[in-house]
Design a protein around this motif. Structure first.
Motif, mmCIF file in Angstrom:
data_model
loop_
_atom_site.group_PDB
_atom_site.id
_atom_site.type_symbol
_atom_site.label_atom_id
_atom_site.label_comp_id
_atom_site.label_asym_id
_atom_site.label_seq_id
_atom_site.Cartn_x
_atom_site.Cartn_y
_atom_site.Cartn_z
ATOM 1 N N MET A 13 -14.807 19.947 -12.988
ATOM 2 C CA MET A 13 -14.870 18.499 -13.184
ATOM 3 C C MET A 13 -15.797 17.876 -12.133
ATOM 4 O O MET A 13 -15.818 18.315 -10.979
ATOM 5 C CB MET A 13 -13.447 17.920 -13.047
ATOM 6 N N ARG A 14 -16.578 16.888 -12.540
ATOM 7 C CA ARG A 14 -17.451 16.236 -11.564
ATOM 8 C C ARG A 14 -16.616 15.593 -10.448
ATOM 9 O O ARG A 14 -15.524 15.088 -10.681
ATOM 10 C CB ARG A 14 -18.304 15.157 -12.240
ATOM 11 N N LEU A 15 -17.182 15.595 -9.226
ATOM 12 C CA LEU A 15 -16.470 15.015 -8.094
ATOM 13 C C LEU A 15 -16.397 13.492 -8.198
ATOM 14 O O LEU A 15 -15.419 12.885 -7.775
ATOM 15 C CB LEU A 15 -17.145 15.413 -6.778
ATOM 16 N N GLN A 16 -17.445 12.878 -8.703
ATOM 17 C CA GLN A 16 -17.475 11.424 -8.930
ATOM 18 C C GLN A 16 -16.985 10.636 -7.704
ATOM 19 O O GLN A 16 -16.013 9.881 -7.767
ATOM 20 C CB GLN A 16 -16.639 11.070 -10.167
ATOM 21 N N THR A 17 -17.677 10.822 -6.608
ATOM 22 C CA THR A 17 -17.317 10.145 -5.366
ATOM 23 C C THR A 17 -18.434 9.201 -4.938
ATOM 24 O O THR A 17 -19.600 9.602 -4.841
ATOM 25 C CB THR A 17 -16.989 11.173 -4.254
ATOM 26 N N ASP A 18 -18.091 7.945 -4.714
ATOM 27 C CA ASP A 18 -19.081 6.904 -4.432
ATOM 28 C C ASP A 18 -19.955 7.181 -3.199
ATOM 29 O O ASP A 18 -21.155 6.875 -3.218
ATOM 30 C CB ASP A 18 -18.389 5.547 -4.268
ATOM 31 N N PRO A 19 -19.406 7.711 -2.102
ATOM 32 C CA PRO A 19 -20.260 7.933 -0.930
ATOM 33 C C PRO A 19 -21.464 8.832 -1.203
ATOM 34 O O PRO A 19 -22.518 8.661 -0.577
ATOM 35 C CB PRO A 19 -19.305 8.580 0.083
ATOM 36 N N THR A 20 -21.325 9.754 -2.147
ATOM 37 C CA THR A 20 -22.479 10.605 -2.467
ATOM 38 C C THR A 20 -23.552 9.804 -3.196
ATOM 39 O O THR A 20 -24.749 10.039 -3.003
ATOM 40 C CB THR A 20 -22.060 11.808 -3.332
ATOM 41 N N VAL A 21 -23.127 8.863 -4.033
ATOM 42 C CA VAL A 21 -24.081 7.986 -4.726
ATOM 43 C C VAL A 21 -24.837 7.142 -3.706
ATOM 44 O O VAL A 21 -26.064 7.015 -3.753
ATOM 45 C CB VAL A 21 -23.359 7.082 -5.737
ATOM 46 N N ILE A 22 -24.086 6.566 -2.768
ATOM 47 C CA ILE A 22 -24.686 5.725 -1.728
ATOM 48 C C ILE A 22 -25.695 6.521 -0.906
ATOM 49 O O ILE A 22 -26.803 6.049 -0.625
ATOM 50 C CB ILE A 22 -23.585 5.137 -0.826
ATOM 51 N N TYR A 23 -25.321 7.754 -0.550
ATOM 52 C CA TYR A 23 -26.230 8.574 0.251
ATOM 53 C C TYR A 23 -27.504 8.878 -0.526
ATOM 54 O O TYR A 23 -28.609 8.848 0.022
ATOM 55 C CB TYR A 23 -25.536 9.870 0.664
ATOM 56 N N GLY A 24 -27.347 9.158 -1.805
ATOM 57 C CA GLY A 24 -28.513 9.464 -2.636
ATOM 58 C C GLY A 24 -29.411 8.264 -2.858
ATOM 59 O O GLY A 24 -30.627 8.410 -3.072
ATOM 60 N N MET A 25 -28.856 7.066 -2.793
ATOM 61 C CA MET A 25 -29.650 5.847 -2.965
ATOM 62 C C MET A 25 -30.515 5.558 -1.744
ATOM 63 O O MET A 25 -31.553 4.909 -1.850
ATOM 64 C CB MET A 25 -28.724 4.654 -3.235
ATOM 65 N N GLY A 26 -30.099 6.037 -0.570
ATOM 66 C CA GLY A 26 -30.889 5.804 0.642
ATOM 67 C C GLY A 26 -31.021 4.327 0.957
ATOM 68 O O GLY A 26 -30.047 3.560 0.894
ATOM 69 N N ASP A 27 -32.242 3.896 1.235
ATOM 70 C CA ASP A 27 -32.496 2.499 1.603
ATOM 71 C C ASP A 27 -32.337 1.534 0.422
ATOM 72 O O ASP A 27 -32.335 0.320 0.611
ATOM 73 C CB ASP A 27 -33.903 2.350 2.195
ATOM 74 N N LYS A 28 -32.201 2.069 -0.789
ATOM 75 C CA LYS A 28 -32.002 1.208 -1.956
ATOM 76 C C LYS A 28 -30.594 0.617 -1.983
ATOM 77 O O LYS A 28 -30.354 -0.373 -2.683
ATOM 78 C CB LYS A 28 -32.255 1.984 -3.247
ATOM 79 N N TYR A 29 -29.696 1.219 -1.263
ATOM 80 C CA TYR A 29 -28.321 0.718 -1.234
ATOM 81 C C TYR A 29 -28.262 -0.573 -0.428
ATOM 82 O O TYR A 29 -28.652 -0.618 0.738
ATOM 83 C CB TYR A 29 -27.379 1.758 -0.636
ATOM 84 N N LYS A 30 -27.770 -1.634 -1.026
ATOM 85 C CA LYS A 30 -27.726 -2.947 -0.383
ATOM 86 C C LYS A 30 -26.292 -3.465 -0.205
ATOM 87 O O LYS A 30 -26.090 -4.657 -0.006
ATOM 88 C CB LYS A 30 -28.523 -3.967 -1.200
ATOM 89 N N GLY A 31 -25.327 -2.583 -0.294
ATOM 90 C CA GLY A 31 -23.955 -3.009 -0.027
ATOM 91 C C GLY A 31 -23.022 -2.913 -1.207
ATOM 92 O O GLY A 31 -21.801 -3.050 -1.054
ATOM 93 N N ASN A 32 -23.551 -2.709 -2.402
ATOM 94 C CA ASN A 32 -22.675 -2.529 -3.561
ATOM 95 C C ASN A 32 -23.311 -1.550 -4.551
ATOM 96 O O ASN A 32 -24.531 -1.386 -4.588
ATOM 97 C CB ASN A 32 -22.416 -3.874 -4.257
ATOM 98 N N ILE A 33 -22.457 -0.892 -5.324
ATOM 99 C CA ILE A 33 -22.913 0.082 -6.320
ATOM 100 C C ILE A 33 -22.771 -0.539 -7.704
ATOM 101 O O ILE A 33 -21.693 -1.001 -8.084
ATOM 102 C CB ILE A 33 -22.088 1.382 -6.262
ATOM 103 N N ARG A 34 -23.859 -0.551 -8.453
ATOM 104 C CA ARG A 34 -23.832 -1.073 -9.825
ATOM 105 C C ARG A 34 -23.650 0.086 -10.811
ATOM 106 O O ARG A 34 -23.818 1.247 -10.451
ATOM 107 C CB ARG A 34 -25.136 -1.816 -10.117
ATOM 108 N N LYS A 35 -23.332 -0.272 -12.048
ATOM 109 C CA LYS A 35 -23.108 0.745 -13.070
ATOM 110 C C LYS A 35 -24.337 1.621 -13.242
ATOM 111 O O LYS A 35 -24.228 2.844 -13.388
ATOM 112 C CB LYS A 35 -22.735 0.083 -14.395
#
Length: 338
Positions: free
Chosen positions: A240-262
Motif C-alpha cells: 500500500m502507498r505510504l501517502q505521507t504529506d511530509p514526503t510530498v512537501i520535501y519533493g516540492m522543495g521551494d515550491k512549497y509555500k505552507g499548504n498542500i493542494r490536491k
C-alpha cells in the motif's frame, strides 16, 4: 677600619633588602591588580604566544596597568607562565594572578550547536553559517563537494547526520562537526539495525534510515513513534502507498509555500508517496536515535491510518471508515477553534 667595613656591608645588605622588598612589593601590586573587564570576555591565545607577549596584550587592551617590573614576573611566579593555547573565557572581578591561573588550569571555552530532529541539511547549513567562532569551510561548497570531503559515497547528504547537540572549540570547522555527526549516525544506525525485528520490509540499514526520517517528520510525540512506524511497516507489507504529506512537501522543495493542494498530491516527484509505492529514494530529514529505534522495532499493530487528533497527538485506525471518522472529528475541532 674593620668596624667601618662591617657597617658598610650592613648598609649594603639593608639597601639590597630594601631594593628587593621594593621590587617584590611592586610585583605583588602588579600581579594582584584587578583585571579591568565588566563581563565575561573571550581571549584567544595562539600557539607560540610568549608569556610577556600576553602581558603586553593585556596592557595594550587596557585590562591591566603596565609595570616596569612585569618582565620579572616569570621568575617570581613561574606557576603563572604555563598558559595554554586556545580560547578561554576570562571572568570579571578577578586579579591578574587569578586570571593567569585560569589560563593555566582552565578548560577551553566550548560552544554548542543543536540540530533538532526533523531538520533538513539545508537548515543545517544555514545554522552553520550563523554559528559563532566556527570556521565555515563548506560555505561555498556544493553538496556533492561536501560529500566528497567527508568521503561519503552518496549524492545527497539528507539524513546522514545524527540530530543532537554538538560542542566545539574555536578553530574547529563545520566540516569537523559533520564528520563527528556522520560517525555518530553510523554508530547508532549500525547498533539498531543489528537489533531489528525479523521480517521487516526493509532491505538494509539505509532503508531503515529513510523510514526513520519519515517517522520523524510525522510525529514529535516520542511515545507515538513506534505506532507511526507500525502503520508504515504494515502498508509496506501489503504493498500500500505510504501517502505521507511530509514526503510530498520535501519533493516540492521551494515550491512549497505552507499548504498542500490536491494537485500537489497528484503531481509525481521522486518523493511523492501518494503517487509512488515504497520508500522515498533518500531520507527526507535528519533523525534522532528514537526514530531509528522505532523504524526497526515498530509496535505490533493492525493500524493502517492515522490523523492528527487536534490535541497534539494522532488517532490511529485499522480501516478507512474509522479513519474518515477521525478526519471529520479533527476538522470539527479545527472549525471550533476559529
Amino acid at each position: 677600619m674593620l668596624k667601618k667595613i662591617i657597617t658598610l656591608c650592613i648598609i649594603c645588605i639593608l639597601l639590597a633588602g630594601a631594593g628587593l622588598f621594593y621590587v617584590w612589593n611592586q610585583l605583588d601590586g602588579y600581579v594582584n591588580q584587578s583585571v579591568k573587564i565588566d563581563e565575561p570576555t573571550l581571549v584567544t591565545i595562539e600557539s607560540g604566544t610568549s608569556f610577556n607577549s600576553l602581558l603586553n596584550r593585556f596592557e595594550k587592551d587596557g585590562w591591566i596597568e603596565p609595570s616596569d617590573f612585569s618582565r620579572l614576573l616569570r621568575r617570581a611566579h613561574p606557576e603563572l607562565t604555563q598558559v595554554k593555547a586556545g580560547t578561554f573565557q576570562v571572568q570579571p572581578n578577578l586579579t591578574l594572578k587569578q586570571t593567569l591561573l585560569d589560563l593555566v588550569h582552565g578548560q577551553q571555552m566550548q560552544f554548542s550547536i543543536t540540530f533538532v530532529e526533523g531538520s533538513t541539511f539545508k537548515e543545517w547549513r544555514a545554522m552553520f553559517d550563523e554559528a559563532p567562532h566556527l570556521i565555515h569551510t563548506t560555505k561555498d561548497m556544493t553538496e556533492a563537494e561536501i560529500a566528497e570531503a567527508l568521503q561519503i559515497d552518496r549524492e545527497k547528504l539528507e539524513g546522514l547526520f545524527l540530530a543532537e547537540t554538538y560542542h566545539y572549540t574555536v578553530g574547529m570547522s563545520d566540516l569537523d562537526i559533520m564528520k563527528r555527526s556522520h560517525t555518530q549516525l553510523n554508530r547508532v544506525l549500525e547498533q539498531y539495525w543489528g537489533q531489528r525485528q525479523d521480517k521487516l520490509p526493509l532491505k538494509n540499514a539505509y532503508e531503515a534510515l529513510i523510514l526513520a526520517s519519515i517517522i520523524e517528520k510525522e510525529t514529535a510525540v516520542p511515545e507515538e513513534r513506534p505506532l507511526v512506524s507500525s502503520v508504515f511497516v504494515n502498508r509496506l507489507n501489503i504493498g500500500m502507498r505510504l501517502q505521507t504529506d511530509p514526503t510530498v512537501i520535501y519533493g516540492m522543495g521551494d515550491k512549497y509555500k505552507g499548504n498542500i493542494r490536491k494537485r500537489d498530491l497528484q503531481t509525481p516527484t521522486p518523493y511523492n508517496t501518494y503517487t509512488m509505492y515504497g520508500l522515498t529514494p533518500t531520507p527526507i530529514a535528519m533523525v534522532g536515535e528514537e526514530a531509528i529505534a522505532a523504524a526497526v522495532d515498530p509496535d505490533d499493530s493492525k493500524y493502517l491510518y492515522f490523523v492528527a487528533s487536534g490535541d497534539g497527538g494522532h488517532v490511529f485506525s485499522k480501516n478507512l471508515r474509522d479513519h474518515n471518522r477521525a478526519v471529520q472529528e479533527y476538522l470539527r475541532k479545527l472549525r471550533a477553534r476559529k
